[in-house]
Design an enzyme around this catalytic site. Sequence first.
Site, short mmCIF file in Angstrom:
data_model
loop_
_atom_site.label_atom_id
_atom_site.label_comp_id
_atom_site.label_asym_id
_atom_site.label_seq_id
_atom_site.Cartn_x
_atom_site.Cartn_y
_atom_site.Cartn_z
N PRO A 2 0.83 -1.22 0.00
CA PRO A 2 0.00 0.00 0.00
C PRO A 2 0.86 1.27 0.00
CG PRO A 2 -0.57 -1.47 1.82
CD PRO A 2 0.72 -1.94 1.25
N GLU A 3 0.82 2.01 -1.10
CA GLU A 3 1.51 3.29 -1.18
C GLU A 3 0.48 4.35 -1.58
OE1 GLU A 3 5.29 2.65 -3.28
OE2 GLU A 3 5.43 0.66 -2.40
N LYS A 51 0.49 8.20 2.81
CA LYS A 51 -0.02 6.85 3.07
C LYS A 51 -1.09 6.86 4.17
CE LYS A 51 4.46 4.86 1.88
NZ LYS A 51 5.52 3.97 2.38
N ARG A 268 14.19 -1.32 5.14
CA ARG A 268 13.20 -1.76 4.16
C ARG A 268 13.96 -2.46 3.04
NH1 ARG A 268 8.68 1.39 4.26
NH2 ARG A 268 7.84 -0.29 3.01
#
Length: 303
Positions: A2-3, A51, A268
């Site tokens: 989800p971005e 976001k 990340r």
Amino acid sequence: MPEGDTIVWTARRLDASLSGKVLTRTDFRVPSLATTDLAGRESLPVATYGKHLFHRLSGGVTIHSHLKMEGRWSTLVAPHAAPPREAKRLETQVRRAERGHTTRALLYVSDALAVASKLGLLDVIPTSEEQAIIGRLGPDIMAESWPETGLDAALDNLRGQPQRLLGEALLDQRNLAGLGTFWISEMLFVHGVLPWLTVAEVPEETLRAVLDDARRLMLASATTGVQSSTGRAGDGETKRVHARSGLPCVRCTDTVRVAMIGEAGRERTLFSCPTCQGGYAPNDDRRPQRPLVERPAGGRRRV
Ligand SMILES: [Zn+2]
């Protein structure tokens, strides 16, 4: 992943089912909201920033959520409001959502319900406090104001950190809001830029082009609901390097690599091609990497 694009698409879906309707029941499954009851409030348009989702309700209240890695909001038509042949299937889906151990919130209106699952963050705040959250973030790449003011502000923020690794600087939501590992991996590959270069090593025109292309494709993805950096929607056609480590590069014969980026404890993963992007991550041991295998649930695991 989800971005910003997924967030805008999610907001549109929620609006289509809920906006202008009164919540008939709410059920929050996080301890801090256990006694919160928002029934009787009207669902107003859902705002987004980066976001973050800001689901506004009448009376100056906002349901603030962040999907993090795997979170999602989905909407279902209430079984009694559906054609009889679909009611049975919807009843099963509603029951599953109500009993699901990953369900974090249920919002009911007369003819539909919204279900949140696996959210990274869920809170109910006064609408007047949204600005305090937004104030900590850089310009939103999905915002209407991006072409006039957002892009230049984001470039200034990046330029202010010349020695920072580009991939890390782009992930930092204080520089610009909305990008995550999918769009950063994909856009840096398209432009042949290694995420582990410092910001100072990347020409201004390249940074501009990376962000312009990201926005253009993210706006398209927000309309279709399919996160695709290629303009195609077919299985395996929506991306070039993201989550493709251990597989052959779509452009050359080299193997796509994955490596960690970011401060310790907040790392990340980014994906890149050593040939197309001119090198390896400094922390890449260059040993063979095995492909990730997609699970039916949408998650992935290493084999
Ligand atoms: Zn390549």
